[in-house]
Write a protein that holds these residues in place. Structure first.
Motif, short mmCIF file in Angstrom:
data_model
loop_
_atom_site.label_atom_id
_atom_site.label_comp_id
_atom_site.label_asym_id
_atom_site.label_seq_id
_atom_site.Cartn_x
_atom_site.Cartn_y
_atom_site.Cartn_z
N ASP A 234 0.04 5.47 10.41
CA ASP A 234 -0.54 6.69 10.95
C ASP A 234 -1.26 7.53 9.91
O ASP A 234 -1.75 8.62 10.21
CB ASP A 234 0.56 7.54 11.61
N GLY A 235 -1.32 7.06 8.68
CA GLY A 235 -2.00 7.80 7.62
C GLY A 235 -1.12 8.77 6.88
O GLY A 235 -1.55 9.36 5.88
N ARG A 263 -4.79 3.13 9.85
CA ARG A 263 -6.00 3.96 9.88
C ARG A 263 -6.94 3.58 8.73
O ARG A 263 -6.50 3.27 7.63
CB ARG A 263 -5.64 5.44 9.77
N GLU A 279 -7.18 6.49 3.26
CA GLU A 279 -6.57 5.42 4.07
C GLU A 279 -7.07 4.05 3.62
O GLU A 279 -6.29 3.09 3.53
CB GLU A 279 -6.88 5.63 5.56
#
Length: 370
Positions: A234-235, A263, A279
């Motif tokens: 999800d970063g 991501r 990312e």
């Protein structure tokens, strides 16, 4: 055996504090000393067992512990089960979690014939040492510790509860871990230096108060390691509590699914620019570490092939890089309870012997043997 030198400062190191720069210089000197005489060092480090270990643990700490062990350093690992309750009311299946952590250690290459593994709860003398150590620091000093402050804020955010006394005294508990075992070297990231400074303060003040003529405790050195922040799909920082992590024990299919969800950004050409493209840089660092190359070289090999190709390359590097670890873990899993019990029993025996000896000495020096 030659020890890999400490990671050199990155370009961002120009903004580091004088204390961090000094720690880097000292760490480089220690690495050279390890290469000449590893037997002069005892490393104390460990983990809080809140879940099975994930890729972030491996890249940030676990691989380095194996490196030090293989170099001939006496490594002592504490599975800090008592620390699970610093910021939560429920421990969950703590016994099962400890088992998974120890299996991850062994699968990653930690050798119980050369490395001592024990749990907090198995070594009573360690916690008895914490009492006199607490008298050597002030509440204000504990409250100023940046990690305590950060964890207190996080605990309040997640559970809406006040900071526990155990969380407040966490730095002194860590000092007891290190000094009970007479650890003289602690691998840390730059953000963890204040924690180690508390241990150094406790050692120094104990010596000044009780044994000034001949200091008893050595002030442990930091072995500064590269601050590796591994991002989840999800970063955000990879974390068991966030549910965004890739566990070391994951299957190849789960690994592929994890990276497909990771991501990136909208730019097609792949470049290694940590500040501008965090990312993408995260994936490049992971892939490069497991493939034995550099993020820059890996980025150059992908170029305009885009994020899809980047994810494929990183998935392949992680699957292949972790294949031996996962194979060992499956073999250990067959008799996991027996293996883990034996390892922890052996580790506790040595840890109790070391901590009991330290406690006896401390009581003699304090004049509390009657």
């Amino acid at each position: 055996m030659t020890v890999v030198p400490a990671t050199p400062p990155t370009p961002a190191a120009t903004a580091e504090t004088p204390a961090v720069r000094a720690a880097r210089r000292r760490s480089a000197e220690i690495e050279a000393r390890i290469d000449k005489d590893p037997s002069a060092f005892r490393v104390l480090t460990g983990d809080r067992p809140t879940g099975a270990l994930h890729l972030g643990h491996y890249l940030a700490t676990l691989a380095n512990r194996v490196r030090l062990q293989d170099a001939g350093v006496d490594v002592v690992l504490v599975v800090a089960d008592y620390q699970v309750i610093t910021d939560r009311d429920e421990t969950g299946d703590l016994r099962g979690t400890v088992r998974e952590v120890v299996l991850d250690y062994l699968a990653a290459g930690i050798d119980p014939d050369r490395t001592t593994i024990f749990t907090h709860s198995a070594v009573a003398a360690l916690h008895q040492l914490m009492l006199p150590f607490l008298s050597l620091v002030t509440v204000a000093e504990l409250e100023r510790n940046p990690t305590v402050k950060a964890e207190a804020v996080d605990a309040a955010r997640r559970q809406q509860r006040s900071m526990s006394g155990l969380l407040l005294t966490y730095p002194v508990h860590q000092a007891a871990d290190i000094l009970a075992m007479h650890g003289n070297l602690v691998p840390v990231g730059a953000d963890q230096l204040p924690h180690l400074e508390t241990t150094r303060t406790v050692a120094r003040r104990f010596n000044q108060r009780f044994t000034a003529a001949q200091p008893y405790f050595a002030e442990p050195d930091a072995l500064l390691t590269e601050s590796v922040t591994v991002l989840g799909h999800d970063g955000a920082k990879m974390s068991t509590s966030r549910g965004n992590s890739l566990e070391l024990r994951s299957s190849e299919d789960d690994t592929a699914a994890f990276f497909r969800r990771a991501r990136t950004d909208s730019l097609r050409h792949i470049t290694y620019e940590p500040e501008e493209r965090p990312e993408v840089a995260n994936l490049l660092r992971i892939g490069a570490h497991l493939a034995g190359t550099t993020p820059e070289v890996l980025a150059g090999s992908i170029g305009a092939a885009g994020a899809g190709r980047l994810k494929e390359v990183v998935t392949e590097a992680v699957v292949e890089g972790l294949r031996p670890l996962r194979a060992r873990r499956r073999a250990l899993q067959a008799d996991g309870a027996g293996v883990v019990g034996e390892v922890l029993a052996r580790g506790a025996e040595r840890a109790n012997r070391l901590a009991a000896g330290t406690l006896t000495d401390v009581r003699e020096l304090m004049g509390t043997v009657y």
